[in-house]
Enzyme design. Structure first.
Site, PDB file in Angstrom:
ATOM      1  CD  GLU A 277      10.167  63.958  71.581  1.00  0.00           C
ATOM      2  OE1 GLU A 277       9.745  64.116  72.020  1.00  0.00           O
ATOM      3  OE2 GLU A 277      10.247  63.876  70.078  1.00  0.00           O
TER       4      GLU A 277
ATOM      5  CD  GLU B 296       9.605  60.357  67.396  1.00  0.00           C
ATOM      6  OE1 GLU B 296       8.343  61.405  67.531  1.00  0.00           O
ATOM      7  OE2 GLU B 296      10.405  59.653  67.914  1.00  0.00           O
TER       8      GLU B 296
END
Ligand SMILES: *[C@@H]1O[C@H](CO)[C@@H](O)[C@H](O)[C@H]1NC(C)=O
Ligand SMILES: *[C@@H]1O[C@H](CO)[C@@H](O)[C@H](O)[C@H]1NC(C)=O
Ligand SMILES: *[C@@H]1O[C@H](CO)[C@@H](O)[C@H](O)[C@H]1NC(C)=O
Ligand SMILES: *[C@@H]1O[C@H](CO)[C@@H](O)[C@H](O)[C@H]1NC(C)=O
Ligand SMILES: *[C@@H]1O[C@H](CO)[C@@H](O)[C@H](O)[C@H]1NC(C)=O
Ligand SMILES: *[C@@H]1O[C@H](CO)[C@@H](O)[C@H](O)[C@H]1NC(C)=O
Ligand SMILES: *[C@@H]1O[C@H](CO)[C@@H](O)[C@H](O)[C@H]1NC(C)=O
Length: 391
Positions: free
Chosen positions: A116, A263
């Protein structure tokens, strides 16, 4: 008769196993008593889980996965990203130490470079693609580039105006990164990695997004969200986010890059203000997610295209900072006891209901006001969309 039964059992087991390969788990390690790598592998085996993602390239874990058939995503942690992006030699050294040393005994399938980065390490954004290219160049040199893919997981919050999905686009701030990244993924046949959290969208929507829609629960037909531009019907938030990513890529003229969800999950416990972090909701979300994925339903935009998905996460991470929910995304406690019993029906179940062992075979963004606004716009805003689902 017995032979027939055996054959049937064999076929059943093999088909369950091949379906199984669409679901993986993330193994976070911020826990007080991390089980040994051998215990982790035993737990995964007992649950028929054969895909994992590690947040690093831990030596003892990679050794434990040798000859297990488990497919492993390893990661370049964010704190090593800058070094790798600055030097071919550093990248080559990383690949030698963390990949070539274990492959092929350990089936490393993907290197996730950073985590991220565009939302959590913005000062490294400008070097992200260089880091991927250096790692790729090192794989080419090691003659491993055909077997091992290189990519980088993103928060889905870099995609704006996700509702309706057909209008979604990448935050233009990041186009100077996203465009070269997508070119790289396309040229290397690598997937876009995306972290998808309907939980956060639901929580931030303040009731605008119905819980059933976030949890993949059946909706009344007239409650389905319709994308007025495409007339595609959305029955859950997960599909809407994945399609938003497909549309955001095609807006930049990239139409052949697959998506892997690195995820997704739901917390089973929260603090006093986290009402929806419950065992019941976590069980419903993960059970429905798994069945949705192994069904190979795909998304409304790409029906039948399976979206490989990694559940966040294997263990509750009791030492993670933040709200109570942050410590309670796991399917298992570190002693190997399941936090809840997944409800997986029939032949589609990849997780065996093994009552003798109490096992049941089978990623954490910060609150984003922009997502809330997007959801509100979709539900309440002016214009083109059929708003009925949320009234
Ligand atoms: C890794 O797993 C994939 C999928 O099962 C398989 O095709 C490949 O041959 C495996 N590679 C190694 C080195 O085991
Ligand atoms: C260094 O990295 C670039 C990719 O940016 C690659 O083209 C080049 O071959 C690499 N050089 C070596 C020596 O690996
Ligand atoms: C786009 O990304 C930039 C940089 O992170 C951020 O400041 C901005 O708020 C984002 N835009 C939207 C609409 O979320
Ligand atoms: C995508 O392709 C169309 C048609 O070729 C072109 O008009 C448009 O400028 C392209 N968009 C981008 C972002 O490259
Ligand atoms: C899986 O597919 C079956 C048959 O197509 C369908 O009945 C079931 O509702 C699907 N389940 C999910 C969770 O999508
Ligand atoms: C597991 O099996 C037991 C006994 O057959 C049954 O009562 C229970 O509902 C099953 N649980 C799940 C999650 O399928
Ligand atoms: C229960 O676990 C033990 C040890 O891991 C294993 O030997 C046994 O086969 C398991 N039982 C079943 C029914 O799978």
């Amino acid at each position: 008769m017995a032979a027939l039964l055996l054959l049937f059992l064999f076929l059943f087991a093999s088909s369950a196993l091949s379906q199984d390969s669409l679901i993986g788990v993330n193994i976070g390690t911020e826990v007080t008593n991390m089980p040994s790598p051998t215990q982790v592998v035993a737990l995964l085996k007992s649950q028929n889980i054969n895909r994992v993602r590690l947040y690093d390239a831990d030596r003892s874990m990679l050794l434990a996965f040798a000859h297990t058939g488990v497919q492993v995503i390893i990661s370049v942690p964010n704190d090593q990203l800058l070094g790798i992006s600055q030097s071919n030699a550093t990248a080559a050294n990383w690949v030698t130490r963390n990949v070539a040393a274990y492959y092929p005994a350990t089936n490393i399938t993907t290197i996730a470079v950073g985590s991220e980065v565009l939302t959590s390490l913005t000062n490294a954004a400008s070097v992200l693609v260089s880091a991927l290219k250096y790692i790729q160049a090192a794989l080419v040199t090691a003659n491993l580039d055909r077997q091992i893919k290189v990519s980088t997981p993103h928060s889905s919050t870099i995609i704006l105006d996700s509702f309706p999905p057909s209008q979604a686009f990448f935050n233009k701030t990041w186009d100077p990164v996203i465009v070269p990244l997508l070119k790289f993924l396309q040229s290397t046949g690598s997937p876009l990695l995306l972290n998808v959290y309907p939980y956060f969208d639901y929580v931030q929507s303040n009731g605008v997004i119905p819980l059933d829609y976030a949890l993949f629960q059946p909706l009344q037909a007239n409650k389905e969200a319709v994308d007025a531009n495409t007339l595609l019907h959305y029955t859950n938030v997960f599909d809407a986010i994945v399609d938003a990513a497909y549309f955001a890529m095609s807006y930049l003229n990239f139409t052949n890059i697959p998506i892997v969800v690195t995820e997704s999950g739901w917390p089973s416990k929260g603090g006093p203000s986290e009402h929806d972090a419950t065992v019941e909701n976590a069980n419903t979300y993960n059970s429905n997610l798994i069945q949705h994925v192994i069904n190979k339903t795909g998304t409304p935009k790409h029906p039948g295209t399976a979206v490989t998905t990694y559940i966040y996460e294997l263990y509750n991470e009791d030492t993670r900072p933040g709200p109570v929910s942050e410590k309670n995304w796991g399917l298992f406690y570190t002693n190997g006891t399941p936090v809840y019993t997944l409800r997986l029906a029939g032949a589609g179940a990849i997780l065996a209901n093994d009552t003798t062992n109490q096992t049941f075979c089978i990623a954490k963004e910060k609150v984003d006001r922009k997502m809330l606004q997007a959801a509100l716009d979709w539900a309440c805003g002016p214009g083109k969309v059929d708003y009925s689902p949320f009234y």
